[in-house]
Structures are given as structure tokens and as C-alpha cells.
Motif scaffolding. Structure first.
Motif, short mmCIF file in Angstrom:
data_model
loop_
_atom_site.label_atom_id
_atom_site.label_comp_id
_atom_site.label_asym_id
_atom_site.label_seq_id
_atom_site.Cartn_x
_atom_site.Cartn_y
_atom_site.Cartn_z
N LEU A 16 0.83 -1.20 0.00
CA LEU A 16 0.00 0.00 0.00
C LEU A 16 0.87 1.26 0.00
CD1 LEU A 16 -2.84 1.25 0.16
CD2 LEU A 16 -2.68 1.07 2.66
N ALA A 17 1.95 1.24 0.78
CA ALA A 17 2.85 2.39 0.82
C ALA A 17 3.50 2.63 -0.54
CB ALA A 17 3.92 2.17 1.89
N VAL A 18 3.89 1.55 -1.22
CA VAL A 18 4.49 1.67 -2.54
C VAL A 18 3.50 2.27 -3.53
CG1 VAL A 18 5.34 0.33 -4.52
CG2 VAL A 18 6.17 -0.17 -2.22
N VAL A 19 2.25 1.82 -3.48
CA VAL A 19 1.23 2.33 -4.40
C VAL A 19 0.92 3.80 -4.13
CG1 VAL A 19 -1.21 2.12 -5.08
CG2 VAL A 19 0.19 0.07 -4.81
N LEU A 20 0.74 4.14 -2.85
CA LEU A 20 0.42 5.52 -2.50
C LEU A 20 1.56 6.46 -2.86
CD1 LEU A 20 -1.37 5.14 0.96
CD2 LEU A 20 -2.39 5.71 -1.25
N ARG A 21 2.79 6.02 -2.64
CA ARG A 21 3.93 6.87 -2.99
C ARG A 21 3.96 7.17 -4.48
NH1 ARG A 21 10.39 5.69 -3.15
NH2 ARG A 21 9.68 4.38 -4.87
N GLY A 22 3.75 6.13 -5.30
CA GLY A 22 3.75 6.33 -6.74
C GLY A 22 2.62 7.23 -7.20
N CYS A 23 1.42 7.00 -6.64
CA CYS A 23 0.25 7.79 -7.05
C CYS A 23 0.40 9.26 -6.67
CB CYS A 23 -1.01 7.22 -6.43
SG CYS A 23 -1.48 5.58 -7.05
N LEU A 24 0.87 9.52 -5.47
CA LEU A 24 0.95 10.91 -4.98
C LEU A 24 2.11 11.67 -5.61
CD1 LEU A 24 0.10 10.36 -1.20
CD2 LEU A 24 -1.41 11.18 -3.03
N LEU A 25 3.26 11.02 -5.78
CA LEU A 25 4.41 11.72 -6.34
C LEU A 25 4.20 12.11 -7.80
CD1 LEU A 25 7.53 9.83 -4.89
CD2 LEU A 25 6.81 12.17 -4.41
N VAL A 26 3.48 11.29 -8.55
CA VAL A 26 3.30 11.56 -9.98
C VAL A 26 2.05 12.38 -10.25
CG1 VAL A 26 3.09 10.42 -12.24
CG2 VAL A 26 4.58 9.46 -10.51
N LEU A 27 1.17 12.52 -9.27
CA LEU A 27 -0.08 13.26 -9.49
C LEU A 27 0.14 14.68 -10.02
CD1 LEU A 27 -3.14 13.08 -9.29
CD2 LEU A 27 -2.97 13.88 -6.92
N PRO A 28 1.18 15.43 -9.55
CA PRO A 28 1.40 16.77 -10.12
C PRO A 28 1.74 16.78 -11.61
CG PRO A 28 2.48 16.58 -7.99
CD PRO A 28 2.03 15.21 -8.36
N TYR A 29 2.23 15.68 -12.16
CA TYR A 29 2.56 15.65 -13.58
C TYR A 29 1.37 16.05 -14.44
CZ TYR A 29 7.12 13.29 -12.96
OH TYR A 29 8.41 12.98 -12.64
N PRO A 30 0.27 15.28 -14.41
CA PRO A 30 -0.87 15.67 -15.27
C PRO A 30 -1.58 16.92 -14.78
CG PRO A 30 -1.46 13.78 -13.91
CD PRO A 30 0.01 14.00 -13.71
N LEU A 31 -1.58 17.19 -13.45
CA LEU A 31 -2.25 18.39 -12.95
C LEU A 31 -1.58 19.65 -13.47
CD1 LEU A 31 -3.04 17.42 -9.24
CD2 LEU A 31 -4.57 17.38 -11.22
N LEU A 32 -0.25 19.68 -13.42
CA LEU A 32 0.46 20.84 -13.94
C LEU A 32 0.38 20.91 -15.47
CD1 LEU A 32 3.68 20.81 -11.70
CD2 LEU A 32 1.83 22.48 -11.65
N ALA A 33 0.51 19.75 -16.12
CA ALA A 33 0.45 19.74 -17.59
C ALA A 33 -0.89 20.21 -18.12
CB ALA A 33 0.76 18.34 -18.10
N SER A 34 -1.96 19.93 -17.37
CA SER A 34 -3.29 20.35 -17.82
C SER A 34 -3.50 21.85 -17.70
CB SER A 34 -4.37 19.62 -17.02
OG SER A 34 -4.30 19.98 -15.64
N ARG A 35 -2.65 22.54 -16.93
CA ARG A 35 -2.79 23.98 -16.74
C ARG A 35 -2.12 24.78 -17.85
NH1 ARG A 35 -0.48 25.74 -11.23
NH2 ARG A 35 -1.23 27.75 -12.05
N TRP A 36 -1.12 24.17 -18.51
CA TRP A 36 -0.38 24.92 -19.52
C TRP A 36 -1.21 25.11 -20.79
CZ3 TRP A 36 2.29 26.46 -15.99
CH2 TRP A 36 3.13 25.69 -15.19
N LEU A 37 -0.88 26.18 -21.53
CA LEU A 37 -1.53 26.47 -22.80
C LEU A 37 -0.63 26.00 -23.93
CD1 LEU A 37 -2.77 30.05 -21.90
CD2 LEU A 37 -4.14 27.96 -21.97
#
Length: 348
Positions: free
Chosen positions: A149-170
Motif C-alpha cells: 500500500l505504501a508503494v502504491v500511495l507513494r507512486g500515485c501521490l508523487l506523480v499526481l502533479p505531472y498531469p495536474l500541472l500539464a493540464s494547466r499549460w496552454l
């Protein structure tokens, strides 16, 4: 005036994946080894999952972590290969904007998870070799579940800013991605905004996460090597080192292409683009292919179980073909004999 122009930009509804730039004429030929590697990777990883599930003797922490690695490899390769093959075979280059960000998330998320799984496997080997009497009490099923569970949560949370930031750019430059899949750096480089936040964050994750994981893996193996070289017999040392050697080979196969691909994409201005894309494909294709081969050949229990399945299947077929009742049609086995064989082999 620049602010007014910026507000008129809208994100594209789709991106265009070029495949391997400069090698479009050979896409069909390139797809043959890629498709073969993907098929072998899927077959190998599903075989490991099947054998571990069917064999009660393999319900141990080491094999649970191996199953996590197999699932991670399956998701990582399946996130990229189907779309890649559709580009090579059918020239289907379009990918929806949200689908691109989703693909980006899965690729990088499961890459981080895979790194964490290697740390968990190294910890398991450390406890098994350095403190074998307490292995079953330290790595209980509950503890293995918590680590997973710790491995899964670490991967999900660390990479979450990737698409969130990418979706903000024009994305006003172009919607053409010179790649076979939506790699993070290839997508955000198309933006017409200041992408330093995305670039610095992804660079920090790319370096600090593997560096931290490699540190803990190295720490574990330093202690393991001390124990190995203190074993009384040469055969015991070779056997123990062989088990750990498969783990080290799997780690190198995963880390080296990923690190090389990330470095060349950022700092390899003189490296041909088709070579960069090819190395990125190696990162998502080769580890899922090689991991089942490494562990299947090196871990005796998996190899023995696989041989057992094949030999017993042939033996059951021979028994079924030889058991024909007097009232049965020619070539059809007697139902009572079939039932006895199925009961004997544990199918009923």
C-alpha cells in the motif's frame, strides 16, 4: 497586449503522436520485434501470477512482491504498446488530450511504483538472509500488505502533479508530439507558458526517488554480502548470491534505460531524436520482458512448478487417451476414468 493574446489560446482537443521521427518508413518492421516483445512480456508476467496463485508453497513475501512487480510491468507495457502498435500498423496517430494525460500518469506512476517494489524486495532478501529466524514474524501478510500500500500511495501521490500541472499549460506551439507515447517532458515542451515548475518537479522526482531507492537497496545488499561471504561453504555462498544476483540484474535492467532516457531528453541536444524515442521505448518494453525471464530462470520454485505443470499436463493427456471404456465410441475416453483422473489431480 500579450495578456489578451494569451487568453485566446485554448488547449488542443487531441495530440498527434508521430511514432519514431525519421523512421516512419520502417514503422511496420519496427513493430514486429516490439509486438513480439510485448507478447512475451504479457505471457511471462501472467505465467508468474498464475503459478504463484496456484502453488500454496509460493505464498510468501518474496513471491508477493514478485507478483506486484509483474502487475506493474503489465500496466506499464500495456499503457504504451497498444497505442504504439496502432500508430505503426494503422497510422492512428491521434490521442485525446485527457487520454494523453492519463497515459502520462500511468507510465510515470508505475515506474515509481516499480522502483519502490525493488526496495521492498531488497528488504525481504535482507531479512531472509541476515535474520532468517525472524523472517516470518517480521514480514507477515499484514506487513506485506502495508508495504504494498505504501508503494502504491507513494507512486500515485508523487506523480499526481505531472498531469495536474500539464493540464494547466496552454499549448499554442503545436499539438504534434515527436514520440510514440505521451512522455511527460515531450508533452510539456509543447506548451507556450513557463513550464519550469513541471520541468523542475519531474527532474527532482526522476533523480531523487531512484537515488533514495538505490541507497536503501545498496544498504541492504552491503549487509547481505557480509553474511554471504561469512557462510562456511562455497556452495552455500553461490546459491545465496545467485538468488540475490537475479534481483540485482532486474534492478539494473529497469534503472539504466530510465535514467539514460531522462538525461538525454533534457541534456542530449546533439543526440538524434529517433534514438531518444527508441531508448524511451526500451524503458517500457525491455524490463517487463526480462523480469519474468530473470526470476523464472533463477528462482527454482517457479521453474520447478512450471515444469511440473507441463509434464503433468502431458501425463494426464496420455492417461485420458489410454482409458477407453468398452461402450465408448472409438477415440473417446470413458467418463468414469476421466472423473477419476480429474479427482486424482485435484481438479474436482
Amino acid at each position: 497586449m500579450s495578456d489578451l493574446n494569451t487568453t485566446n489560446f485554448t488547449n488542443p482537443s487531441t495530440f498527434i503522436l508521430l511514432g519514431i521521427p525519421g523512421l516512419e518508413a520502417t514503422h511496420v518492421w519496427i513493430s514486429i520485434p516490439f509486438c513480439t516483445m510485448y507478447g512475451i512480456a504479457v505471457l511471462g508476467n501472467f505465467t508468474i501470477l498464475f503459478i504463484v496463485k496456484m502453488e500454496p508453497n509460493l505464498h510468501e513475501p518474496m513471491y508477493y512482491f514478485l507478483c506486484m512487480l509483474a502487475i506493474s510491468d503489465l500496466v506499464l507495457s500495456t499503457s504504451t504498446l497498444p497505442k504504439m502498435l496502432s500508430i505503426f500498423w494503422f497510422n492512428s496517430r491521434e490521442i485525446d488530450f485527457n487520454a494523453c494525460l492519463t497515459q502520462m500518469y500511468f507510465i510515470h506512476c508505475f515506474s515509481v511504483m516499480e522502483s519502490g517494489i525493488f526496495v521492498a524486495m531488497a528488504f525481504d532478501r535482507y531479512v531472509a538472509i541476515c535474520d532468517p529466524l525472524r523472517h516470518s514474524t517480521i514480514l507477515t501478510n499484514c506487513m506485506v500488505a502495508k508495504i504494498g500500500l505504501a508503494v502504491v500511495l507513494r507512486g500515485c501521490l508523487l506523480v499526481l502533479p505531472y498531469p495536474l500541472l500539464a493540464s494547466r499549460w496552454l499549448y499554442c506551439k503545436t499539438n504534434i508530439i515527436p514520440h510514440t507515447y505521451c512522455k511527460h517532458i515531450s508533452v510539456v515542451n509543447l506548451a507556450c507558458a513557463d513550464i519550469r515548475a513541471s520541468s523542475y518537479y519531474s527532474l527532482s522526482v526522476t533523480f531523487f526517488v531512484p537515488s533514495m531507492d538505490v541507497f536503501f537497496i545498496a544498504l541492504s545488499y552491503i549487509q547481505i554480502l557480509r553474511v554471504i561471504f561469512s557462510l562456511p561453504t562455497k556452495d552455500a555462498r553461490l546459491k545465496t548470491f545467485g538468488t540475490c544476483g537475479s534481483h540485482l540484474c532486474a534492478i539494473l535492467v529497469s534503472y539504466i534505460p530510465d535514467l539514460f532516457s531522462s538525461l538525454t531528453h533534457r541534456f542530449g541536444d546533439k543526440v538524434p531524436l529517433h534514438f531518444l524515442v527508441f531508448i524511451a521505448n526500451v524503458h517500457v518494453l525491455v524490463p517487463p520482458l526480462v523480469h519474468p525471464i530473470i526470476y523464472g530462470m533463477r528462482i527454482k520454485q517457479i521453474w520447478d512448478r512450471l515444469l511440473w505443470l507441463f509434464t503433468h499436463k502431458n501425463r494426464r493427456m496420455a492417461i485420458l487417451c489410454q482409458t477407453k471404456g468398452p461402450s465408448s465410441p472409438v477415440g473417446l475416453p470413458d467418463m468414469h476414468a476421466i472423473f477419476n483422473v480429474l479427482v486424482y489431480n485435484g481438479f474436482i
